[in-house]
Design a protein around this motif. Structure first.
Motif, short mmCIF file in Angstrom:
data_model
loop_
_atom_site.label_atom_id
_atom_site.label_comp_id
_atom_site.label_asym_id
_atom_site.label_seq_id
_atom_site.Cartn_x
_atom_site.Cartn_y
_atom_site.Cartn_z
N MET A 259 0.84 -1.19 0.00
CA MET A 259 0.00 0.00 0.00
C MET A 259 0.87 1.24 0.00
N PHE A 260 1.01 1.86 -1.15
CA PHE A 260 1.69 3.15 -1.30
C PHE A 260 3.20 3.08 -1.06
N SER A 261 3.79 1.92 -1.26
CA SER A 261 5.23 1.81 -1.01
C SER A 261 6.05 1.60 -2.27
N LEU A 262 5.46 1.87 -3.43
CA LEU A 262 6.21 1.89 -4.68
C LEU A 262 5.92 3.20 -5.40
N LEU A 263 6.33 4.29 -4.78
CA LEU A 263 6.05 5.62 -5.34
C LEU A 263 7.26 6.55 -5.27
N ILE A 264 7.94 6.55 -4.14
CA ILE A 264 9.00 7.53 -3.90
C ILE A 264 10.36 6.91 -4.18
N ASP A 265 11.21 7.66 -4.88
CA ASP A 265 12.56 7.20 -5.21
C ASP A 265 12.56 5.92 -6.04
N VAL A 266 11.60 5.78 -6.93
CA VAL A 266 11.53 4.63 -7.83
C VAL A 266 11.29 5.12 -9.26
N THR A 267 11.42 4.21 -10.21
CA THR A 267 11.04 4.46 -11.60
C THR A 267 9.81 3.63 -11.93
N GLN A 268 9.24 3.88 -13.09
CA GLN A 268 8.10 3.08 -13.52
C GLN A 268 8.51 1.62 -13.72
N GLU A 269 9.73 1.39 -14.17
CA GLU A 269 10.20 0.02 -14.34
C GLU A 269 10.33 -0.67 -12.98
N HIS A 270 10.77 0.07 -11.97
CA HIS A 270 10.81 -0.49 -10.62
C HIS A 270 9.42 -0.94 -10.18
N ILE A 271 8.41 -0.14 -10.48
CA ILE A 271 7.05 -0.48 -10.09
C ILE A 271 6.62 -1.79 -10.75
N ARG A 272 6.89 -1.91 -12.03
CA ARG A 272 6.51 -3.14 -12.74
C ARG A 272 7.24 -4.35 -12.17
N LYS A 273 8.53 -4.20 -11.89
CA LYS A 273 9.29 -5.30 -11.31
C LYS A 273 8.81 -5.63 -9.90
N GLY A 274 8.43 -4.61 -9.15
CA GLY A 274 7.90 -4.85 -7.81
C GLY A 274 6.62 -5.64 -7.83
N ILE A 275 5.73 -5.33 -8.77
CA ILE A 275 4.48 -6.07 -8.90
C ILE A 275 4.76 -7.52 -9.28
N ALA A 276 5.71 -7.72 -10.19
CA ALA A 276 6.07 -9.10 -10.58
C ALA A 276 6.62 -9.87 -9.39
N ASN A 277 7.39 -9.19 -8.54
CA ASN A 277 7.94 -9.85 -7.35
C ASN A 277 6.83 -10.23 -6.38
N MET A 278 5.80 -9.40 -6.25
CA MET A 278 4.68 -9.74 -5.38
C MET A 278 3.98 -11.00 -5.88
N TYR A 279 3.86 -11.15 -7.19
CA TYR A 279 3.27 -12.37 -7.74
C TYR A 279 4.11 -13.59 -7.39
N ARG A 280 5.41 -13.43 -7.46
CA ARG A 280 6.32 -14.55 -7.19
C ARG A 280 6.20 -15.03 -5.75
N ILE A 281 6.05 -14.11 -4.80
CA ILE A 281 6.13 -14.50 -3.39
C ILE A 281 4.79 -14.94 -2.80
N VAL A 282 3.67 -14.68 -3.49
CA VAL A 282 2.38 -15.11 -2.96
C VAL A 282 2.11 -16.54 -3.42
N LYS A 283 1.47 -17.31 -2.55
CA LYS A 283 1.17 -18.70 -2.86
C LYS A 283 0.09 -18.80 -3.94
N PRO A 284 0.07 -19.87 -4.71
CA PRO A 284 -1.08 -20.11 -5.60
C PRO A 284 -2.38 -20.09 -4.79
N GLY A 285 -3.34 -19.34 -5.28
CA GLY A 285 -4.60 -19.17 -4.55
C GLY A 285 -4.56 -18.02 -3.56
N GLY A 286 -3.37 -17.44 -3.33
CA GLY A 286 -3.24 -16.33 -2.41
C GLY A 286 -3.63 -15.01 -3.04
N VAL A 287 -3.65 -13.96 -2.22
CA VAL A 287 -4.20 -12.68 -2.68
C VAL A 287 -3.21 -11.53 -2.49
N LEU A 288 -3.46 -10.50 -3.28
CA LEU A 288 -2.70 -9.24 -3.24
C LEU A 288 -3.66 -8.08 -3.10
#
Length: 244
Positions: free
Chosen positions: A131-160
């Motif tokens: 929640m609001f932690s991919l905004l400051i001192d980042v680039t748009q590419e950082h945001i995309r990579k951060g979202i991909a990392n969240m997918y990686r770390i959540v279990k199948p069937g888990g939520v974001l």
């Protein structure tokens, strides 16, 4: 929770001022407001709605493993999950925020780490909140990579739950809460597109305006240093693993 952050639409004067003064980095920014932060943003009802949705989703897995990436002072997000009996982890780059979080969520686990460098094993968590932690001192590419990392770390069937200030901008200097910072963000359409592209099923996305009127009241900034912030909330689920 919550490295809460700004709209990218300051006045021309504010943008000029932001470009003319030294930026505050994200760690120093939130160290400086850690003791007042929870009170300043405690009226953000959409955050409580997101908490309740996560609680409803993870109830069958109790105790679920839940991480709040950019947890801020630990309230209300981590504290709500811990009080419901779940196994919670909070990450933040701000030492001040983590000190507050440890007081507010005594049973929680905490890690000081930049959101971009948070690297737990694959399929670790039943729920991820960012929640609001991919905004400051980042680039748009950082945001995309951060979202991909969240997918990686959540279990199948888990939520974001992904909360952000969704206004298109790349490395924009602005004044937020009276402080000069540098921000990047994606448009609402691009955020949803990115979340889907990495593999999530989007359950709900909602745009709204939030006016942080309590921030001046608790002494974080002056009354003329706030404005309506265009927020985006996305609720998503990682598809369950196929039956074998």
């Amino acid at each position: 929770m919550t490295t809460h952050a700004p709209a990218h639409a300051p006045t021309t004067h504010a943008a000029d001022v932001a470009a003319a003064v030294p930026r505050i980095n994200v760690e120093a920014l939130f160290d400086g407001m850690s003791s007042k932060y929870e009170a300043a943003f405690s009226d953000l009802q959409s955050q409580y709605d997101a908490i309740n949705w996560v609680l409803s989703e993870v109830e069958p897995h109790k105790p679920a493993k839940i991480v709040d990436v950019g947890c801020g002072p630990g309230k209300p997000v981590l504290s709500s999950f811990a009080e419901a009996g779940h196994d919670v982890l909070g990450t933040d780059l701000s030492s001040g925020m983590l000190e507050e979080a440890q007081k507010n969520v005594p049973g929680g686990k905490f890690q000081k780490v930049n959101t971009l460098e948070f690297n737990p094993p694959d399929n670790t968590f039943d729920a991820v909140c960012l929640m609001f932690s991919l905004l400051i001192d980042v680039t748009q590419e950082h945001i995309r990579k951060g979202i991909a990392n969240m997918y990686r770390i959540v279990k199948p069937g888990g939520v974001l739950v992904f909360g952000t200030v969704a206004v298109e901008g790349e490395k924009v200097d602005i004044i937020w809460m009276g402080r000069p910072i540098n921000v990047s963000s994606l448009s609402p359409e691009e955020v949803v597109k990115t979340i889907k592209k990495v593999g999530f099923e989007v359950i709900k996305n909602e745009e709204m305006k939030y006016f942080p009127e309590r921030a001046p009241q608790v002494g974080i900034c002056k009354a003329d240093e706030i404005w309506p912030e265009p927020l985006l909330w996305v609720y998503a689920r990682k598809p369950a693993a196929p039956a074998v």
